[in-house]
Scaffold this active site. Structure first.
Site, mmCIF file in Angstrom:
data_model
loop_
_atom_site.group_PDB
_atom_site.id
_atom_site.type_symbol
_atom_site.label_atom_id
_atom_site.label_comp_id
_atom_site.label_asym_id
_atom_site.label_seq_id
_atom_site.Cartn_x
_atom_site.Cartn_y
_atom_site.Cartn_z
ATOM 1 N N ARG A 230 0.960 -1.425 0.118
ATOM 2 C CA ARG A 230 0.356 -0.378 -0.146
ATOM 3 C C ARG A 230 0.548 1.216 -0.303
ATOM 4 O O ARG A 230 0.515 2.463 -0.592
ATOM 5 C CB ARG A 230 -0.982 0.331 0.936
ATOM 6 C CG ARG A 230 -2.173 0.908 1.429
ATOM 7 C CD ARG A 230 -1.694 2.491 1.575
ATOM 8 N NE ARG A 230 -1.902 2.255 3.314
ATOM 9 C CZ ARG A 230 -0.610 3.011 3.532
ATOM 10 N NH1 ARG A 230 0.599 4.068 2.662
ATOM 11 N NH2 ARG A 230 -0.307 2.623 4.210
ATOM 12 N N PHE B 212 9.383 10.536 -2.957
ATOM 13 C CA PHE B 212 8.861 11.877 -2.973
ATOM 14 C C PHE B 212 9.805 12.113 -1.510
ATOM 15 O O PHE B 212 9.772 11.722 -0.253
ATOM 16 C CB PHE B 212 7.295 11.411 -2.172
ATOM 17 C CG PHE B 212 7.158 13.091 -1.521
ATOM 18 C CD1 PHE B 212 6.260 13.827 -2.425
ATOM 19 C CD2 PHE B 212 7.160 13.105 -0.114
ATOM 20 C CE1 PHE B 212 5.583 14.562 -1.797
ATOM 21 C CE2 PHE B 212 6.225 13.975 0.550
ATOM 22 C CZ PHE B 212 5.812 14.691 0.124
ATOM 23 N N GLY B 213 10.454 13.492 -1.863
ATOM 24 C CA GLY B 213 11.666 13.830 -1.101
ATOM 25 C C GLY B 213 11.078 15.131 0.340
ATOM 26 O O GLY B 213 11.953 15.878 -0.577
ATOM 27 N N PRO C 288 16.966 14.338 7.327
ATOM 28 C CA PRO C 288 18.016 13.952 8.556
ATOM 29 C C PRO C 288 17.145 15.199 10.175
ATOM 30 O O PRO C 288 16.846 14.523 10.967
ATOM 31 C CB PRO C 288 19.111 14.122 8.133
ATOM 32 C CG PRO C 288 19.326 14.135 7.122
ATOM 33 C CD PRO C 288 18.318 14.369 6.125
ATOM 34 N N SER D 156 9.103 15.871 12.093
ATOM 35 C CA SER D 156 7.853 17.031 12.135
ATOM 36 C C SER D 156 7.065 17.824 11.973
ATOM 37 O O SER D 156 6.485 18.605 11.099
ATOM 38 C CB SER D 156 7.876 16.346 13.196
ATOM 39 O OG SER D 156 7.590 15.352 14.164
ATOM 40 N N THR E 15 10.205 6.706 1.043
ATOM 41 C CA THR E 15 10.204 5.422 0.419
ATOM 42 C C THR E 15 10.377 5.563 -1.287
ATOM 43 O O THR E 15 10.174 6.115 -1.889
ATOM 44 C CB THR E 15 8.080 4.844 0.724
ATOM 45 O OG1 THR E 15 7.899 5.526 1.965
ATOM 46 C CG2 THR E 15 7.855 4.114 -0.037
ATOM 47 N N CYS F 299 -0.305 16.737 -1.238
ATOM 48 C CA CYS F 299 0.102 16.125 -1.392
ATOM 49 C C CYS F 299 -0.166 14.896 -0.212
ATOM 50 O O CYS F 299 -0.496 13.850 -0.104
ATOM 51 C CB CYS F 299 1.302 15.810 -1.489
ATOM 52 S SG CYS F 299 2.015 16.491 -2.720
ATOM 53 N N LEU G 108 -3.626 -15.785 19.754
ATOM 54 C CA LEU G 108 -3.354 -17.048 18.455
ATOM 55 C C LEU G 108 -1.994 -17.776 19.620
ATOM 56 O O LEU G 108 -1.145 -18.248 18.851
ATOM 57 C CB LEU G 108 -2.540 -16.616 17.521
ATOM 58 C CG LEU G 108 -3.825 -16.427 16.105
ATOM 59 C CD1 LEU G 108 -4.899 -15.731 16.198
ATOM 60 C CD2 LEU G 108 -2.512 -17.044 14.540
ATOM 61 N N GLU H 187 3.876 9.486 8.059
ATOM 62 C CA GLU H 187 3.283 11.219 6.983
ATOM 63 C C GLU H 187 2.426 11.557 8.049
ATOM 64 O O GLU H 187 1.692 11.426 8.522
ATOM 65 C CB GLU H 187 1.797 9.786 5.845
ATOM 66 C CG GLU H 187 2.416 9.511 5.785
ATOM 67 C CD GLU H 187 2.839 9.969 4.436
ATOM 68 O OE1 GLU H 187 1.754 11.365 4.092
ATOM 69 O OE2 GLU H 187 2.514 10.032 2.860
HETATM 70 C C1 LIG Z 1 9.138 3.884 6.689
HETATM 71 C C2 LIG Z 1 9.142 4.742 6.555
HETATM 72 C C3 LIG Z 1 9.358 5.493 5.094
HETATM 73 C C4 LIG Z 1 8.606 6.593 4.977
HETATM 74 N N1 LIG Z 1 8.526 7.644 3.634
HETATM 75 C C5 LIG Z 1 8.622 8.710 3.523
HETATM 76 C C6 LIG Z 1 8.370 9.228 2.321
HETATM 77 O O1 LIG Z 1 8.299 9.276 1.313
HETATM 78 N N2 LIG Z 1 8.921 10.475 2.292
HETATM 79 C C7 LIG Z 1 9.357 11.081 3.110
HETATM 80 O O2 LIG Z 1 9.773 12.781 3.032
HETATM 81 N N3 LIG Z 1 9.678 11.099 4.520
HETATM 82 C C8 LIG Z 1 9.164 10.011 4.717
HETATM 83 N N4 LIG Z 1 9.256 9.126 5.888
HETATM 84 C C9 LIG Z 1 9.632 10.252 6.960
HETATM 85 C C10 LIG Z 1 7.986 10.255 7.827
HETATM 86 O O3 LIG Z 1 7.742 10.938 7.004
HETATM 87 C C11 LIG Z 1 8.412 10.580 9.153
HETATM 88 O O4 LIG Z 1 9.390 10.344 9.912
HETATM 89 C C12 LIG Z 1 7.644 11.860 10.464
HETATM 90 O O5 LIG Z 1 7.138 13.112 9.650
HETATM 91 C C13 LIG Z 1 8.303 12.102 11.546
HETATM 92 O O6 LIG Z 1 9.264 12.786 11.446
HETATM 93 P P1 LIG Z 1 10.719 12.052 12.183
HETATM 94 O O7 LIG Z 1 10.972 10.195 12.283
HETATM 95 O O8 LIG Z 1 11.922 12.943 12.074
HETATM 96 O O9 LIG Z 1 10.853 12.211 13.855
HETATM 97 P P2 LIG Z 1 10.544 14.071 14.595
HETATM 98 O O10 LIG Z 1 9.989 14.555 13.812
HETATM 99 O O11 LIG Z 1 11.998 14.052 15.755
HETATM 100 O O12 LIG Z 1 9.946 13.199 16.041
HETATM 101 C C14 LIG Z 1 10.097 12.603 16.875
HETATM 102 C C15 LIG Z 1 8.862 12.658 18.470
HETATM 103 O O13 LIG Z 1 9.066 13.298 18.501
HETATM 104 C C16 LIG Z 1 7.235 13.789 18.365
HETATM 105 N N5 LIG Z 1 6.993 15.322 18.335
HETATM 106 C C17 LIG Z 1 7.825 16.294 17.077
HETATM 107 N N6 LIG Z 1 7.737 17.577 17.159
HETATM 108 C C18 LIG Z 1 6.219 17.507 18.387
HETATM 109 C C19 LIG Z 1 6.027 18.482 18.923
HETATM 110 N N7 LIG Z 1 5.687 19.649 17.733
HETATM 111 N N8 LIG Z 1 4.925 18.397 20.190
HETATM 112 C C20 LIG Z 1 4.556 17.314 20.334
HETATM 113 N N9 LIG Z 1 5.530 16.052 19.891
HETATM 114 C C21 LIG Z 1 6.300 16.577 19.037
HETATM 115 C C22 LIG Z 1 6.733 13.252 17.504
HETATM 116 O O14 LIG Z 1 5.783 12.712 17.578
HETATM 117 C C23 LIG Z 1 8.101 11.789 17.572
HETATM 118 O O15 LIG Z 1 7.221 10.786 18.878
HETATM 119 C C24 LIG Z 1 9.164 8.204 6.530
HETATM 120 C C25 LIG Z 1 9.170 7.290 8.175
HETATM 121 C C26 LIG Z 1 9.361 6.055 7.193
HETATM 122 C C27 LIG Z 1 9.083 5.143 9.074
#
Ligand SMILES: Cc1cc2nc3c(=O)[nH]c(=O)nc-3n(C[C@H](O)[C@H](O)[C@H](O)COP(=O)(O)OP(=O)(O)OC[C@H]3O[C@@H](n4cnc5c(N)ncnc54)[C@H](O)[C@@H]3O)c2cc1C
Length: 392
Positions: free
Chosen positions: A97, A136-137, A141, A145, A171, A246, A346, A371
């Site tokens: 999906r 989609f980039g 690092p 969020s 992805t 998007c 199970l 997302e």
């Molecule tokens: C398998 C996988 C596929 C992905 N595919 C894509 C893709 O195709 N393209 C793309 O662009 N991205 C992709 N992502 C990235 C994904 O969208 C991000 O991981 C997500 O947006 C969260 O960012 P982060 O991991 O940097 O966590 P962070 O933003 O560092 O957050 C860490 C924690 O802090 C919390 N937090 C952050 N800010 C706040 C706030 N203001 N208040 C309260 N809590 C907060 C969050 O809820 C989380 O629990 C993918 C991620 C995964 C795991």
């Protein structure tokens, strides 16, 4: 004992709310998932490999960009049909999906909505058929969020742009022929552009060691003085609104998709609980196991009604970002809870790959984070209620 209904519950006759076309689409995708995905997915997940041979088949059954007009080689269906397709794909695996979500909502949608006619005609038919794969980039690092803080930059060099920076957790990255990349220009305005595989200075290393979404490719996008000809920039969008539109489309599909994962867990647990005998009786006869099944069915039913209504709103062009956010958050958490609870039904067998719960559970740990995380979606609802953005 009454008739046992396997193969996706429909306790509130939600089926009656769908059109004949929706039901035909659902039956076709369900049949394909049962035939082409379910028999192989465990093996691919074990090997941490995406089943690439399925991509052209996915194109031929119309799962890529199904709501984009037929003129561009797509199915021209409504958003409810798109949701139903995502639901059925995720009955197979969240990785399958995810591939379809990215291709449809994060690659084809921006080309369709923000591109010019030349860009649409050049890419959309080949993305629809699965001849081309996209990614989609947005995430970086240092910015997940908070994508508005992105550091990736484009510099106007007169006849072209120069792109520098890095994206992470992307992805489809290593298998993508084209990437939709979001970067800030010299004035700090976010621009979207199409970057093709093989361009000088562009690489896409794979991310290894995932315990979640193992049958899905995840990697980086690295840009080191990449020349982007100006005709590859999406002309009709500027600012964070572009990637957010998007994500709205993708999150909408995820809200539906999560129901599919939950249905698959529920079906497997119901079947097992009726066959497994302990203390001389099927474990389905014990109240505690019935509680798990009853609660799972209740939550699936509530989510089905939520997405059905959301589909109507989206088809009428009225679904808000906050409504989509609520459904994504609710339904993914619902599915993750059901995966955990049905896994317990199970017993020891639930931890094996003979049953789908552990795979769905591990997958959904990514789905609850990408997302927009579970927390961030709650804060979006909080913002909607109070008018105060608590995430800033
Ligand atoms: C398998 C996988 C596929 C992905 N595919 C894509 C893709 O195709 N393209 C793309 O662009 N991205 C992709 N992502 C990235 C994904 O969208 C991000 O991981 C997500 O947006 C969260 O960012 P982060 O991991 O940097 O966590 P962070 O933003 O560092 O957050 C860490 C924690 O802090 C919390 N937090 C952050 N800010 C706040 C706030 N203001 N208040 C309260 N809590 C907060 C969050 O809820 C989380 O629990 C993918 C991620 C995964 C795991």
């Amino acid at each position: 004992m009454g008739e046992i209904k396997y193969n996706a519950p429909d306790h509130y006759l939600v089926d009656e709310l769908f059109s004949e076309e929706h039901k035909i689409v659902r039956a076709a995708i369900r049949e394909w998932v049962d035939r082409a995905v379910k028999p192989v997915i465990e093996d691919y997940a074990n090997r941490a490999e995406f089943p690439k041979h399925l991509i052209k088949e996915m194109g031929s059954i119309g799962v890529f960009g199904p709501y984009i007009p037929e003129k561009y080689g797509c199915a021209g269906l409504d958003h409810t049909a798109y949701g139903i397709i995502m639901q059925e794909l995720e009955r197979g695996d969240s990785g399958i999906r995810s591939m379809a979500s990215v291709q449809s909502s994060l690659v084809m949608y921006p080309i369709y909505a923000f591109g010019n006619e030349e860009q649409r005609m050049k890419y959309l038919p080949r993305l629809a058929s699965g001849e081309l794969i996209g990614c989609f980039g947005l995430t970086e690092p240092n910015h997940g969020s908070n994508p508005g803080g992105m550091e990736t930059r484009v510099k106007d060099m007169g006849d072209h742009y120069l792109l520098n920076g890095a994206k992470m957790w992307i992805t489809n990255s290593t298998i993508a022929d084209i990437s939709i990349v979001w970067a800030k220009d010299e004035e700090g305005i976010i621009r979207g552009m199409i970057v093709e595989k093989g361009w000088k200075g562009f690489s896409a290393p794979e991310t290894h060691g995932k315990w979640s979404l193992r049958a899905s490719v995840t990697g980086e996008l690295v840009f080191d003085d990449v020349i982007v000809p100006k005709e590859f920039v999406l002309p009709n969008i500027q600012g964070l609104k572009g990637p957010m539109m998007c994500l709205n489309s993708a999150r909408y599909g995820i809200a539906w998709g999560a129901i599919g994962a939950a249905m698959d867990c529920y079906d497997a647990a119901l079947r097992y609980s009726l066959e497994r005998i302990q203390f001389g009786k099927p474990i389905a006869s014990f109240q505690l196991q019935q509680k798990k099944l009853a609660e799972a069915l209740t939550e699936i039913t509530k989510s089905q009604l939520l997405t059905w209504r959301l589909g109507q709103l989206r088809d009428q062009g009225k679904a808000t970002a906050a409504q989509i956010s609520m459904a994504k958050r609710n339904n993914v958490f619902m599915a993750l809870t059901i995966a955990r609870e049905t896994r317990q039904i199970l017993g020891a067998m639930g931890i094996t790959g003979d049953f789908p719960m552990m795979r769905h559970m591990m997958n959904l740990e990514s789905v609850i984070t990408y997302e927009g995380t579970h927390d961030v979606h709650l804060l979006i609802t909080g913002h909607e209620i109070t008018g105060i953005p608590a995430f800033k």
